[in-house]
Design a protein around this motif. Sequence first.
Motif, PDB file in Angstrom:
ATOM      1  N   HIS A  54       1.033  -1.179   0.376  1.00  0.00           N
ATOM      2  CA  HIS A  54       0.063  -0.350   0.277  1.00  0.00           C
ATOM      3  C   HIS A  54       0.489   1.329  -0.082  1.00  0.00           C
ATOM      4  CE1 HIS A  54       0.758   0.208   4.317  1.00  0.00           C
ATOM      5  NE2 HIS A  54       0.332  -0.812   4.419  1.00  0.00           N
ATOM      6  N   GLY A  85       1.045   3.227   2.155  1.00  0.00           N
ATOM      7  CA  GLY A  85       2.120   3.319   3.301  1.00  0.00           C
ATOM      8  C   GLY A  85       4.060   2.708   3.151  1.00  0.00           C
ATOM      9  N   ASN A  86       3.185   1.591   2.691  1.00  0.00           N
ATOM     10  CA  ASN A  86       4.741   0.300   2.862  1.00  0.00           C
ATOM     11  C   ASN A  86       5.726   1.500   1.280  1.00  0.00           C
ATOM     12  OD1 ASN A  86       2.638  -2.249   1.980  1.00  0.00           O
ATOM     13  ND2 ASN A  86       3.626  -1.738   4.121  1.00  0.00           N
ATOM     14  N   GLY A 100      -3.975   5.999   7.064  1.00  0.00           N
ATOM     15  CA  GLY A 100      -4.709   5.537   6.532  1.00  0.00           C
ATOM     16  C   GLY A 100      -6.392   5.585   5.917  1.00  0.00           C
ATOM     17  N   LYS A 132      -3.228   4.820  11.350  1.00  0.00           N
ATOM     18  CA  LYS A 132      -1.763   3.883  10.799  1.00  0.00           C
ATOM     19  C   LYS A 132      -2.279   3.090   9.685  1.00  0.00           C
ATOM     20  CE  LYS A 132       1.979   1.403  10.622  1.00  0.00           C
ATOM     21  NZ  LYS A 132       2.296  -0.254   9.871  1.00  0.00           N
ATOM     22  N   MET A 133      -1.620   3.491   8.389  1.00  0.00           N
ATOM     23  CA  MET A 133      -2.291   2.884   7.144  1.00  0.00           C
ATOM     24  C   MET A 133      -1.453   1.107   7.251  1.00  0.00           C
ATOM     25  SD  MET A 133      -1.732   3.655   3.187  1.00  0.00           S
ATOM     26  CE  MET A 133      -2.675   5.088   3.077  1.00  0.00           C
ATOM     27  N   SER A 134      -2.413   0.082   7.738  1.00  0.00           N
ATOM     28  CA  SER A 134      -1.596  -0.854   7.093  1.00  0.00           C
ATOM     29  C   SER A 134      -2.934  -2.186   6.872  1.00  0.00           C
ATOM     30  CB  SER A 134      -1.577  -1.393   9.035  1.00  0.00           C
ATOM     31  OG  SER A 134      -2.089  -2.475   9.247  1.00  0.00           O
ATOM     32  N   LYS A 135      -2.633  -3.125   6.109  1.00  0.00           N
ATOM     33  CA  LYS A 135      -3.096  -4.105   6.494  1.00  0.00           C
ATOM     34  C   LYS A 135      -4.135  -4.661   6.783  1.00  0.00           C
ATOM     35  CE  LYS A 135       0.532  -5.426   3.594  1.00  0.00           C
ATOM     36  NZ  LYS A 135       1.510  -5.971   2.929  1.00  0.00           N
ATOM     37  N   ASN A 164      -7.473   0.008   6.189  1.00  0.00           N
ATOM     38  CA  ASN A 164      -7.588   1.100   5.548  1.00  0.00           C
ATOM     39  C   ASN A 164      -6.774   1.333   4.702  1.00  0.00           C
ATOM     40  OD1 ASN A 164      -5.159   0.970   7.383  1.00  0.00           O
ATOM     41  ND2 ASN A 164      -5.618   2.872   8.482  1.00  0.00           N
ATOM     42  N   ASP A 165      -6.277   0.178   3.795  1.00  0.00           N
ATOM     43  CA  ASP A 165      -4.815   0.688   2.935  1.00  0.00           C
ATOM     44  C   ASP A 165      -5.070   1.258   1.804  1.00  0.00           C
ATOM     45  OD1 ASP A 165      -5.469  -1.434   2.946  1.00  0.00           O
ATOM     46  OD2 ASP A 165      -4.044  -2.020   1.343  1.00  0.00           O
TER      47      ASP A 165
END
Length: 346
Positions: free
Chosen positions: A34, A36-37, A204, A209-212, A216-217
């Motif tokens: 995503h 974030g990554n 996200g 925090k955006m996270s799988k 919420n990614d």
Amino acid sequence: CSAPPDLAMTAQATPAPGTRRRTLSGIKPTGVPHLGNYLGMIKPALALQRTHDAFYFIADYHALTTVRDPQAMREQSYDLVATFAALGMDFDAHTFFRQSDIPEVTELTWLLGCVTPFGLLERAHAFKDARAKNQDVEHGLVSYPVLMAADILIYDSHEVPVGRDQQQHLEMTRDIAQRFNHLFGETFVVPEARIEEAVATIPGIDGRKMSKSYRNDVPLFSTEKELRKTVMRIVTDSKGVEDAKDPDSDNVFQIFRHFAPPDAQKDWAARYRAGGMGYGEIKQATFEAINAEIGPMRERYFALRKDPAAMEDILARGAAKARRVARTVLNRARERCGYRPMDGTP
Ligand code: ADP
Ligand code: TRP
């Protein structure tokens, strides 16, 4: 106890002029990466190819703590090969591989585990969270940081580009390396985390925090239509079009600013503060800015993603290079512990 001086030198010496420092990072195959990554890890890591010797890998052994479907393990690993290819990893000049193709790393995990205090592992965030939620904790989760230390130390890595959430793991890696070096003599390079402050934690679409795992990614690669739909779902406050708004506390702007040039960021921030701008408008601009950066890479991603043979070929070349380094460093550690070095070049 002290190490033979020649090896002590090779483990800790600063590289000679012209020798590049090694950067290493890993990412778990848990689905299409995503934003974030991408912003927190993949993009800064790939930028280091210009100045460093890069080792990047798919952390599929780590993923086994949660991924229990063999087909998903394979397919999600391919998502990462295609991602790194599309984003410009140079597979000839650098080294890209799959963790499970390098069995040496699991052996080093044992050697390191024998010098890792259990108390250190009990302080790990993931372990503490699982305990707090009364979840069943498997040994793999407890020793996750030891495997990660082995990943890093087995390639004599100097720098590890990661997002903020990995900082504790890097501190543990340093502790483990220092303890081994202290007990057996200089063996491992003590690595440094490299965290880009500006992109350390990307929110996200719900503001966490955006996270799988939070679902919420915003996936890095999807169709243009899906990307637009996801951006339109970013949660905002309920201010109306005419109200003055605060760009610094708005989720949309936190994503927008990583894709828009500085001038556009300034203009839009002024429009937030002035009022008269609706969230729909900035969402559209955010979609366009992301799409302008990602769009050109989308075709390369989907073309390679359809070609398992080509992806396996990339991985085989990477594994051959990575294994040579891993074998050398593992042998160094084996000898320190009093074991016979393994013969042969893998
Ligand atoms: P996830 O939390 O979605 O499972 P991972 O834990 O697989 O993501 O993270 C892979 C890499 O991406 C790590 O280096 C991590 O620090 C970075 N990363 C993950 N989420 C973010 C985020 N929201 N902002 C910045 N970096 C992130
Ligand atoms: N634990 C990292 C993550 O969840 C992935 C990882 C495994 C890693 N081994 C690594 C990252 C070594 C950097 C270096 O994102």
